[in-house]
Scaffold this active site. Structure first.
Site, PDB file in Angstrom:
ATOM      1  N   LYS A 152       0.657  -1.309   0.042  1.00 51.59           N
ATOM      2  CA  LYS A 152       0.088  -0.112   0.183  1.00 51.59           C
ATOM      3  C   LYS A 152       0.961   1.287   0.026  1.00 51.59           C
ATOM      4  CE  LYS A 152      -3.996   1.914   2.548  1.00 51.59           C
ATOM      5  NZ  LYS A 152      -4.852   1.922   3.788  1.00 51.59           N
ATOM      6  N   SER A 173      -9.981   2.002   3.151  1.00 51.32           N
ATOM      7  CA  SER A 173      -8.985   2.609   2.227  1.00 51.32           C
ATOM      8  C   SER A 173      -7.983   2.021   1.545  1.00 51.32           C
ATOM      9  CB  SER A 173      -8.307   3.625   3.143  1.00 51.32           C
ATOM     10  OG  SER A 173      -7.579   2.952   3.939  1.00 51.32           O
ATOM     11  N   SER A 180     -10.087  -0.499   6.997  1.00 56.87           N
ATOM     12  CA  SER A 180      -9.510  -0.277   5.903  1.00 56.87           C
ATOM     13  C   SER A 180      -8.966  -1.380   5.061  1.00 56.87           C
ATOM     14  CB  SER A 180      -8.419   0.694   5.747  1.00 56.87           C
ATOM     15  OG  SER A 180      -9.034   1.902   6.020  1.00 56.87           O
TER      16      SER A 180
END
Lengths: 523, 470
Positions: free
Chosen positions: B58, B144, B168
């Site tokens: 990420k 997210s 997330s």
């Protein structure tokens, strides 16, 4: 949990005073500088912790001459993804300070974030212990004023970077070397009654911090900084509204700033104006204080418990181990030196060497002048002899070479050897002094006896050679020799001088005198 | 706009040379080449590949050889001078890091639509759809960590690292039909993970299946002295001990779940929960019972405060953490909850509620809390909790009016506030729904990852059996 409802410590000063939580020493100064007025002063001292590393990062702490931004880790520069890591050496030094100030060490303390936005604070917050300090309470005695000043609390926090504005180039430069260094904020209660007492408080605190190695405590170099709270009131009346004077960077300026602030507040009250609570600066050129911001302008720092730093739990074991390693305090050292038979004057000189910096970084026992002196008190050396060598010869010669004691290249063994050689007559006093100068100018690990031998400074002790020199002198100075034989006093000194000269000072005067007396005795 | 256009930035960063290398075109590289333009999961693709397991990271996790933008214009040109501990551990394990994945800016969002690189488009396509994949229905991948979940779902990598502050990892895993693990707080180092809300942030793992997720968890679950909130080895050992004591009773094999006690928290079926999710969930519960598990209803009464407490704490910490980027420009336009007047009523109150939520969990678990001074035993407690991962399937990207990003997190924030391990495992949709992926979440006691993963594997097995029957 954050005790948010607590009023910040300094705001409690005057409240505490007025509610009668006062100690017995709180007599007001009765000078005639401010007839009919009483002055109340409290001081916040920010002392940089003398650790090699920063409070929450592994970056080295800068020296005076460090290149800007050369002692900065990604954490210090608030790079994304970095996290704090508490430096245990800073904790130990704060604990030493707490012990020295007889402050109550808190078994649980905690770190908060204090938010404000300035370019030399890269994270946008400073980590501090405002609400849960590492130690509370305590006191420090001021011998000249004969006053004990109470300590409110001792808290750990991060230092900020430095910003320098170059008006010519209209350029703001940021140096992050200082950013993240450990600071101790030592907050006094409002127990001081005159600018001079305030000065003595800071100097006494400086001496304590230096002796225990917690801080260099150098105001000029910024390793110790003061904010001062001042108020005035009529005797018998409650304390007046205080003003805080920020960023005072010498004791002299602090005394001047307090004086000027007292006059300003009295002048306002005399004309019936009330003193507004505010934060003020000090103009060193005009000697006056000026408004920085009013109480209304005081920022809301939006304190928040730091979510990365768990509460700091200090075990009794850790506290007692710090206590065991604790260097002696100035009073204790003084007492010990008196017991060694030193005069007050000698003690003052010895303790003032390198401003009392006996302890190295991270609390390591250093090689300061007191340690040096005491380490030499072995081999039956008398303290008088040792102190004379240190004060009159070593310190004098170092000063002549514009060196500080820390730069002394003569090891304890060398110095001890030198003193012993002179005491035993192996070298003469003057040769000894010569040898000391040689060792200062040509540092070498060689033993001092070896150096004396190499330099031909060993006293001519062999009786044969001594006798030969004396016989020669008597032969060269027959009139004087006769006078001695007739018992004319002091003439022997002329012969003695002759021998000393011909031996280039390597003979021991006492031995020469004995030999001459033997050779010239009527028998 | 039919097709999702990745941000110009993202396209610029995709080195074309890597897409044309023919020598070692592994399957993931083909997937990246064919699908990333449409999914927008990867915002940076590494030029070389050597390892056997492909992993994506990420974009809020620091890498020294790739940019770390956090999907923010503020860090558009930022490359970290160091690798995050988790990146180091991945590299040391021989994995190939294929690139950085899209996310909501600094991890803040539930739909991965707040990104300087543009939104992530869910790679899922309903099997019955007659449309070409490239022009499939445009739905959110969740956030997210939408890029990480979408990259795994699209076959661009085996496993992706993500972060989970309030859901997330689990939400995008559920929307994309992959496995997502949010481990216990403090087990995986946060050094090098860009902070959103430090007291909640966890590095999570998104994988194709429970086994690959579990393997990477084992690689990453190491004490790191650079993370001041990292759990000490002694705490890990204690958790391991307490967990395996209970594991021995059952769970030795996913077929036989005798002695496994599963709690169904009543508060996790809010009005906003899509009714089409309930029957597939019931079906899974029933299958677990059939294998011997005891299923009990439990109550976590403080759950209703979780979302409010979460948003106060998360935004307070975020405002502090983001000060370094824009504080000098924006000053104190930060969180109201931290102002002197509001602090007690908001921030402290939220911390108290957080404790209530934690206490709720501790009351229902059978495994004692390893973080407690003297862990209390509760023989009547359950091993794990089971609930739907999300209140709905992946929302449509182009109809954002009806999307309330805040309520997306309602089922995931309690475990975040309590710092507990939570695993989302995909389950097959029922006939009454829209046919898009669903997930169920397994929540366990702190440090009971092994147990949570074992239950996850059992559910995975149930679903595999059912699939093969169908």
């Amino acid at each position: 949990m954050l005790a948010r409802s607590r009023t910040p410590s300094l705001r409690t000063h005057h409240r505490l005073y007025s509610t009668g939580l006062t100690n017995t020493v709180r007599t007001f100064e009765k000078g005639n500088r401010w007839p009919g007025w009483e002055v109340v002063i409290g001081i916040e001292v920010h002392a940089q912790i003398k650790s090699r590393k920063k409070l929450f990062s592994h970056a080295w702490t800068p020296n005076l001459g460090s290149t800007p931004n050369s002692c900065v880790s990604p954490y210090d520069a608030a790079f994304p993804g970095t996290l704090p890591r508490l430096n245990p050496a800073c904790i130990s030094l704060a604990l030493r300070t707490a012990i020295a100030l007889r402050s109550d060490i808190q078994h649980r303390s905690a770190f908060d974030r204090k938010h404000y936005f300035y370019s030399d604070l890269p994270a946008g917050y400073q980590i501090t212990q405002h609400y849960h300090p590492i130690a509370r309470g305590g006191h420090i005695f001021l011998p000249q004023s004969d006053v004990s000043v109470r300590i409110e609390q001792i808290q750990l926090e991060q230092d900020t970077g430095k910003s320098m504005f170059d008006p010519r180039r209209r350029l703001l430069s940021i140096d992050l070397n200082r950013a993240g260094m450990g600071l101790m904020e030592i907050v006094s209660k409002p127990d001081l009654r005159s600018p001079e007492q305030a000065g003595e408080y800071v100097r006494t605190l400086q001496a304590v911090l230096r002796t225990i190695g917690a801080s260099d405590g150098n105001m000029e170099q910024g390793s110790l900084r003061c904010d001062v709270n001042v108020s005035v009131n009529r005797p018998g009346q409650p304390p007046g509204t205080r003003c805080e004077i920020k960023n005072l960077n010498s004791v002299r300026f602090m005394i001047a700033a307090i004086g000027s602030e007292v006059y300003r507040q009295i002048a306002m009250l005399d004309t019936g104006t009330s003193v507004p609570q505010e934060t003020r600066g000090f103009n060193e050129d005009t000697g006056e204080t000026f408004t920085l911001r009013s109480k209304e302008g005081a920022p809301d720092y939006r304190y928040m418990p730091d979510p990365n730093l768990p509460p700091l739990f200090l075990t009794s074991g850790l506290i007692s181990s710090v206590q065991e390693d604790m260097p002696a305090l100035p009073d204790e050292i003084r007492e010990r030196l008196v017991s060694h038979g030193l005069t007050q004057n000698e003690i003052d000189v010895l303790m003032a060497v390198d401003s009392g910096h006996e302890v190295g970084f991270d609390g390591r026992q250093g090689r300061g002048a007191v340690t040096y002196f005491e380490a030499l008190l072995t081999n039956d050396r008398s303290s008088k002899t040792v102190i004379n060598w240190i004060i009159h010869e070593l310190l004098g010669q170092l000063a002549l070479r514009k060196k500080v004691f820390r730069e002394n290249p003569i090891s304890l063994e060398q110095m001890g050897g030198l003193i012993d050689m002179v005491q035993s007559g192996l070298v003469t006093g003057s040769s000894g002094k010569l040898l000391l100068r040689h060792m200062l100018d040509n540092p070498s690990p060689a033993a001092s006896t070896e150096l004396a031998r190499r330099l031909g400074l060993l006293a001519t002790r062999e009786d044969g050679l001594l006798e030969q020199l004396c016989v020669q002198a008597i032969a060269n100075m027959p009139e004087e020799a006769d006078a001695v034989r007739r018992g004319v006093p002091n003439v022997i000194n002329k012969l003695l001088g002759r021998v000393m000269k011909s031996s280039k000072g390597t003979t021991n005067p006492q031995s020469v005198r004995k030999m001459l007396e033997k050779l010239l005795s009527p028998s | 706009m039919r097709r999702c256009l990745p941000g110009s930035l993202a396209r610029r960063r995709l080195p074309s040379r890597s897409l044309t290398t023919s020598t070692a075109q592994t399957s993931w590289r083909i997937a990246v080449q064919n699908k990333n333009a449409s999914v927008n999961a990867l915002v940076y693709v590494a030029p070389d590949d050597a390892g056997t397991i492909s992993e994506a990271v990420k974009d809020n996790i620091c890498t020294k050889n790739m940019p770390t933008t956090c999907s923010s214009a503020m860090l558009r040109d930022f490359t970290s001078p160091f690798d995050a501990t988790v990146v180091q551990l991945l590299n040391d394990s021989g994995a190939t890091i294929i690139g950085k994945t899209n996310c909501d800016e600094f991890g803040m969002g539930s739909l991965n639509i707040h990104s300087v690189h543009g939104p992530v488009v869910n790679p899922y396509q309903h099997p019955a759809s007659a449309m070409e994949w490239h022009v499939r229905e445009r739905r959110s991948a969740g956030g997210s960590s939408g890029g990480s979940a979408a990259a795994v779902a699209a076959g661009m990598c085996d496993v992706a690292l993500a972060t989970d502050t309030g859901g997330s990892v689990r939400l995008p895993a559920s929307y994309c039909g992959v496995v997502g693990l949010k481990p216990s707080y403090g087990l995986i180092s946060r050094w090098g993970v860009v902070s959103f809300a430090d007291s909640l942030d966890c590095v999570g793992i998104i994988g194709k299946n429970v086994a690959s997720t579990s393997r990477v968890f084992d690689v990453l679950s190491k004490f790191d002295e650079r993370d001041p909130t990292a759990a000490r080895s002694s705490t890990r050992e204690k958790a391991q001990e307490l967990s395996s004591e209970q594991m021995a009773e059952g769970l030795s094999c996913s077929r036989d779940l005798t002695d496994l006690h599963i709690g169904i928290p009543q508060e996790y079926f809010p009005a906003s929960l899509d009714s089409s999710i309930v029957s597939p969930f019931r079906r899974v519960v029933h299958a677990l019972k059939t294998r011997g598990a005891t299923v009990l209803p439990v109550s976590l009464p403080s759950t209703r405060y979780a979302l409010s407490a979460y948003y106060v704490i998360a935004s307070a910490e975020a405002s502090s953490n983001l000060a370094r980027y824009d504080g000098v420009q924006y000053g104190l336009h930060g969180t109201y909850a931290l102002t002197a007047d509001a602090f007690d009523n908001y921030f402290l109150q939220s911390q108290r509620l957080r404790q209530c939520i934690r206490d709720d969990f501790m009351r229902v678990f059978r495994v004692p809390n390893p973080l407690a001074e003297s862990p209390a035993r509760n023989e009547a407690g359950v091993h794990v909790l089971l609930h739907p991962s999300a209140v709905c399937t992946a929302p449509h990207l182009d109809e954002q009016d009806g999307l309330d990003a805040y309520t997306q997190d309602v089922l995931t924030v309690p475990a975040s506030l309590a710092g507990l391990p939570a695993l989302s495992v995909p389950i097959m949709a029922g006939a009454e729904g829209d046919g898009w992926p669903l997930g169920v979440s397994i929540v366990g006691q702190w440090g009971c990852e092994k147990m949570v993963l074992a239950v996850g594997a059992a559910i995975e097995d149930v679903e595999l059996k059912r699939e093969s029957l169908a």
